[in-house]
Design a protein around this motif. Structure first.
Motif, short mmCIF file in Angstrom:
data_model
loop_
_atom_site.label_atom_id
_atom_site.label_comp_id
_atom_site.label_asym_id
_atom_site.label_seq_id
_atom_site.Cartn_x
_atom_site.Cartn_y
_atom_site.Cartn_z
N ALA A 248 -1.05 23.74 8.56
CA ALA A 248 -0.78 25.18 8.59
C ALA A 248 0.63 25.49 9.08
CB ALA A 248 -1.79 25.87 9.48
N ILE A 249 0.97 25.01 10.26
CA ILE A 249 2.26 25.44 10.83
C ILE A 249 3.42 24.80 10.10
CG2 ILE A 249 3.66 25.42 12.93
CD1 ILE A 249 1.33 26.29 14.45
N GLN B 55 -2.17 30.01 1.24
CA GLN B 55 -1.25 30.64 2.19
C GLN B 55 -2.02 31.46 3.22
OE1 GLN B 55 2.12 32.27 0.31
NE2 GLN B 55 3.23 32.46 2.24
N ILE B 56 -3.04 32.18 2.74
CA ILE B 56 -3.82 33.00 3.68
C ILE B 56 -4.56 32.10 4.67
CG2 ILE B 56 -5.81 34.56 3.86
CD1 ILE B 56 -4.83 35.80 1.21
N PHE C 257 -4.29 31.93 8.70
CA PHE C 257 -5.45 32.01 9.60
C PHE C 257 -5.50 30.81 10.53
CE2 PHE C 257 -7.81 35.05 6.73
CZ PHE C 257 -7.90 36.03 7.69
N SER C 258 -5.12 29.66 9.99
CA SER C 258 -5.24 28.44 10.79
C SER C 258 -4.17 28.37 11.86
CB SER C 258 -5.12 27.21 9.90
OG SER C 258 -6.02 27.30 8.85
N SER D 273 -11.05 24.97 9.40
CA SER D 273 -10.45 23.70 9.00
C SER D 273 -11.15 23.11 7.78
CB SER D 273 -10.54 22.68 10.13
OG SER D 273 -10.05 23.20 11.31
N LEU D 274 -12.47 23.25 7.78
CA LEU D 274 -13.26 22.73 6.66
C LEU D 274 -12.87 23.45 5.37
CD1 LEU D 274 -15.42 20.54 6.65
CD2 LEU D 274 -17.15 22.33 6.79
#
Lengths: 496, 410
Positions: free
Chosen positions: A121-122, A247-248, A252-253, A197-198
């Motif tokens: 994510a990051i 991307q969404i 969120f993550s 994460s899943l």
């Protein structure tokens, strides 16, 4: 630009060696992320090969490894049965050390998970393209680590069959969990984390599952990957939706990387116990989590890239980058240790000072020094490029970090508790059967991880293809030397 | 292959622009603002004047320190998108030597008025003497200030040296590599000095209180203030006809993302500190919030999460806002304003809380705040403008400049 080009050429042809060659870091442009003269098809071949070995021809070492891991996992099942039958009395936990390996293992595993989310994510939001070669199994690692963590935390409650009370289920007795307790926030944080994460992991895999489905030559594989691919056809519309969803989910993550371990740190820090209560805990725990997670990614990835022949995709550049993250987060953890120690002295509070001096010189001094040397001292070796680009060193130091981070949680949990405010309550915690408990979680983790390697695409093929030079509409083929397009090609080209 | 990007040519500040007049304008602000503040500092309002002074000092120091940290981080991570605005931050950081001079009033006229531990004592302070003692305090302050000056001068000099390297690729590469190595070591010194600076100069205003996260809090605040500053300066420079084509909406978009990200980070750190202290409710720690929940300060305490977090968070969430200069400029201005309030809330409640005639903290603005802010801001901006006009406004020979010029968000 001479330096940039110099980096690109002179790679050997041997794919078993190529990925380990250390190139000069280009000052302009970027080092290629995929080595060798690969095209989209050869990347697909390289990754799918692992999954497409017929079941009966699964390499013996792999079968043996999976059997070993699942045997340990089975032992864990037996251990859980024993735990439920006898109760947590099979552990050394007692007053005043009411929390020990149960919580240590939980925090250890849940921390490891964080690297996967950070990478997927990051680093995605930060446009770090090198993440594409490592994100898939880092995400897989996240999920299995969170499962291992959950198995610890769900089992430490004592009456395991009452665990559903952790969830706010309406019941005729009007009994609710204590919403003001961070332990309850943990239930929500960890479950949210697992679910997101899943979803993230699975969404990313859909196009790759479709590739495996399309290539399948056996019925069961066609069916298996066909179901998982959710009818993916690779149409433009599919890709647009997919990219948006990805991307969404990344957005969120990203906060989850911070929130989960922040709440885990609250488990300790909202108390009044010296050694637990300190305001730097949230960012310090997050840094430590990323630190341990990256180390675990290295531990898993370095052998995997060797055995699965993925060195062209996971190059020494990837390893170096991860080692840099380990160096950074290890130093941040060192900053937190130092700041805690300093403020304990600065506070003028004798209980604070006692706790920290006791950590370093008291009965558990050895655990403190293991923690300090593995987490703060040895990672500093990564300042040397020779060491952070060496596969052997990276592996050894990553193991050190894994050990150090387990001991960090031990130091925090046990040493803060074993010296109670009443001297008559002081005690020395000794584990009884807990080693099997820790071992069992590794069995769970490795069983799942090995099955993942066998059946799921370990590298995000579609994403790797997106960062290859071929994905650039202006790409004009590999240069005459037969190795690489100029590394700065993408730089000098301006998109209209 | 493809067409190459044009290197920008509008890279010096036109002598007719306001930017060229900054040294004079800033000088006037400095003379009036500092003159008024320091004149009052020698009168009966000494303590009030010095609190305003310390606040203004920390406000501008935060911008300069944020710049210094970011220049080094930018080099260490080999950032590509940002080469086009890096000179602005190098210049903002290069003002740090001036803060050595500006620090003198704090440890002379203001020393006793600001720091109660210099002349008071009690059982707790006695145990803190090893750290809070005049020689050690002075030594540390000197060390921080010299480290910052050395780091910022080196980074600025090397970058300017690279400008002169012409077409010599090897020389340019050599300089970049030196900067990388230097920054990697420098960032460690930076992190430690800026944290301990926050402890020494702000946390010790309330000498019984302690919080391990305080250094991180200041880091978050200063980096956020710096990003607001660089966004506004970039816009102002473009208005003056500099880097008109070089800085694009893509760069503003990324700066906006940083503003957004650090807004969240600041809130995260501020919330972590608050919830842990509130929850454990230990008297040594709660005194910090208790002082800020009385005498009018409670309104600032309640406003900060809303105005410093929720408002900019919701505002900057939108891609549209980050990609419109005017809207982003408004956001950056807002954040800079919140930075003033944030540090005001950290520092000013300590005014009058100790010593003879001490009273419960109460919120009372003074014209001295404005005078000090304009005064130190004048010195800062004059130095900044002077340095900016002396050299090119962009690192013309940065090997990553082409990458930065071609940068696109997608």
């Amino acid at each position: 630009m001479a330096t940039a080009n110099a980096a690109a050429v002179n790679l050997p042809d041997d794919p078993n060696v190529r990925g380990d060659v250390v190139l000069d870091e280009p000052v302009a442009g970027r080092e290629p992320l995929v080595r060798g003269q690969h095209d989209f098809h050869s990347v697909t071949e390289m990754v799918c090969r692992v999954n497409e070995v017929p079941l009966k021809k699964t390499p013996m070492p792999f079968v043996f490894g999976t059997l070993l891991a699942s045997a340990v996992f089975a032992m864990f099942g037996g251990y859980i049965g024993y735990l439920i039958w006898v109760g947590p009395g099979i552990w050394g936990n007692n007053n005043p050390v009411g929390w020990a390996w149960d919580i240590v293992n939980f925090v250890f595993w849940v921390g490891i998970g964080h690297a996967g989310t950070l990478i997927s994510a990051i680093l995605y939001l930060f446009r770090q393209k090198w993440r594409t070669s490592i994100n898939r199994y880092a995400e897989a690692m996240t999920i299995f680590a969170v499962l291992a963590a959950s198995s610890c935390v769900a089992l430490h409650t004592g009456r395991v069959w009452m665990d559903y009370y952790l969830f706010p289920l309406p019941n005729q007795m009007g009994l609710w969990p204590n919403f003001r307790s961070p332990l309850e926030w943990d239930v929500f944080a960890v479950n949210t984390y697992l679910i997101v994460s899943l979803l993230f992991w699975y969404t990313g895999m859909v196009p790759d599952f479709a590739t495996l489905r399309d290539r399948a030559t056996v019925k069961w594989r066609q069916l298996f990957y066909g179901v998982l691919a959710l009818g993916w056809r690779g149409s433009m519309r599919h890709w647009v939706t997919y990219e948006k969803a990805y991307q969404i989910l990344a957005a969120f993550s990203a906060p989850l990387v911070l929130s989960v371990h922040t709440i885990v740190s609250f488990d300790f820090a909202v108390s009044q116990l010296p050694g637990w209560h300190t305001t730097i805990f949230p960012p310090y725990f997050v840094a430590g989590a990323i630190f341990s997670g990256f180390a675990m990614v290295q531990t898993l990835m370095l052998p995997a890239r060797h055995w699965l022949g993925l060195k062209d995709l996971v190059t020494v550049k990837h390893i170096e980058n991860m080692n840099k993250v380990i160096l950074l987060t290890g130093s941040l953890v060192g900053y937190a240790y130092a700041m805690e120690f300093f403020v304990a002295a600065y506070s003028g509070n004798q209980y604070e000072s006692f706790t920290f001096i006791n950590r370093a010189t008291g009965p558990y001094w050895w655990s403190y020094w293991i923690m300090l040397s593995c987490n703060v001292v040895t990672p500093q070796l990564f300042w040397f490029r020779k060491i952070r680009t060496s596969v052997g060193w990276s592996f050894v130091l990553s193991i050190f970090v894994n050990i150090g981070m387990w001991f960090e949680r031990f130091v925090i949990t046990v040493t803060s508790l074993h010296r109670d405010a009443l001297v008559s309550s002081w005690d020395y915690f000794v584990p009884v059967t807990e080693a099997l408990y820790l071992l069992g979680t590794f069995g769970l983790f490795f069983t799942l991880f090995l099955l993942f390697i066998r059946f799921f695409p370990v590298i995000a093929m579609s994403e790797v293809k997106g960062v290859m030079p071929q994905a650039n509409p202006h790409w004009s083929g590999y240069d005459k030397k037969g190795h690489h397009a100029p590394a700065h090609a993408a730089v000098e080209e301006v998109h209209p | 292959m493809s067409h190459t990007i044009e290197k920008p040519t509008d890279i010096t500040i036109p002598s007719s622009s306001m930017w060229a007049k900054l040294p004079v304008l800033g000088g006037i602000c400095a003379a009036t603002g500092l003159g008024a503040t320091l004149a009052m500092a020698f009168g009966e309002h000494q303590a009030r004047a010095m609190f305003s002074y310390l606040w203004a000092y920390e406000v501008w120091l935060a911008v300069a320190l944020g710049a210094l940290g970011w220049v080094m981080i930018d080099q260490i991570v080999r950032a590509g998108w940002s080469a086009v605005v890096r000179r602005i931050s190098e210049t903002a950081a290069a003002t740090l030597p001036v803060f050595i001079v500006l620090f003198i009033p704090i440890v002379t006229v203001g020393y006793h008025a600001l720091y109660p531990w210099t002349h008071e004592t009690d059982a707790i302070l006695e145990r803190k003497r090893w750290f809070l003692s005049t020689p050690f305090f002075m030594g540390r302050a000197g060390f921080y200030l010299l480290v910052w000056a050395a780091l910022s001068i080196y980074l600025y000099r090397m970058s300017v040296k690279q400008d002169a390297a012409g077409n010599d690729d090897m020389a340019k590469a050599r300089i970049s590599r030196s900067i990388w190595r230097f920054s990697a070591v420098g960032i460690i010194l930076y992190v430690l000095t800026q944290s301990f600076q926050a402890i020494d100069w702000m946390m010790s205003l309330q000498p019984h209180w302690y919080s391990t996260i305080f250094g991180v809090y200041y880091f978050a605040a200063s980096t956020l203030a710096f990003f607001a500053f660089i966004t506004l300066v970039s816009m102002g420079l473009q208005k003056a006809g500099v880097l008109k084509k070089a800085i694009t909406i893509e760069h503003y978009h990324d700066l906006g993302k940083y503003l957004f990200g650090y807004t969240i980070f600041w809130a995260y750190i501020a919330f972590s500190q608050f919830i842990l202290i509130w929850y454990a409710n230990i008297p040594e720690e709660t005194e910090f919030y208790i002082a800020r929940l009385h005498g009018g300060w409670e309104w600032v305490s309640y406003a900060l999460p809303v105005l410093h977090f929720f408002v900019p968070f919701l505002y900057l969430l939108s891609r549209q806002v980050k990609r419109k200069q005017l809207l982003l400029g408004l956001g950056a201005t807002w954040i800079l304003l919140m930075h003033l309030i944030d540090l005001y809330w950290l520092i000013l409640p300590n005014f009058g809380a100790h010593g003879e005639g001490h009273h419960e903290p109460h919120l009372a603005l003074s014209w001295l705040d404005m005078a000090a802010l304009v005064g130190i801001g004048g010195v800062f901006m004059a130095t900044f403008g002077w340095l900016l006009a002396r050299n090119k406004v962009v690192c013309v020979n940065d090997p990553r400049l082409p990458e930065s010029l071609a940068h696109e968000n997608y």
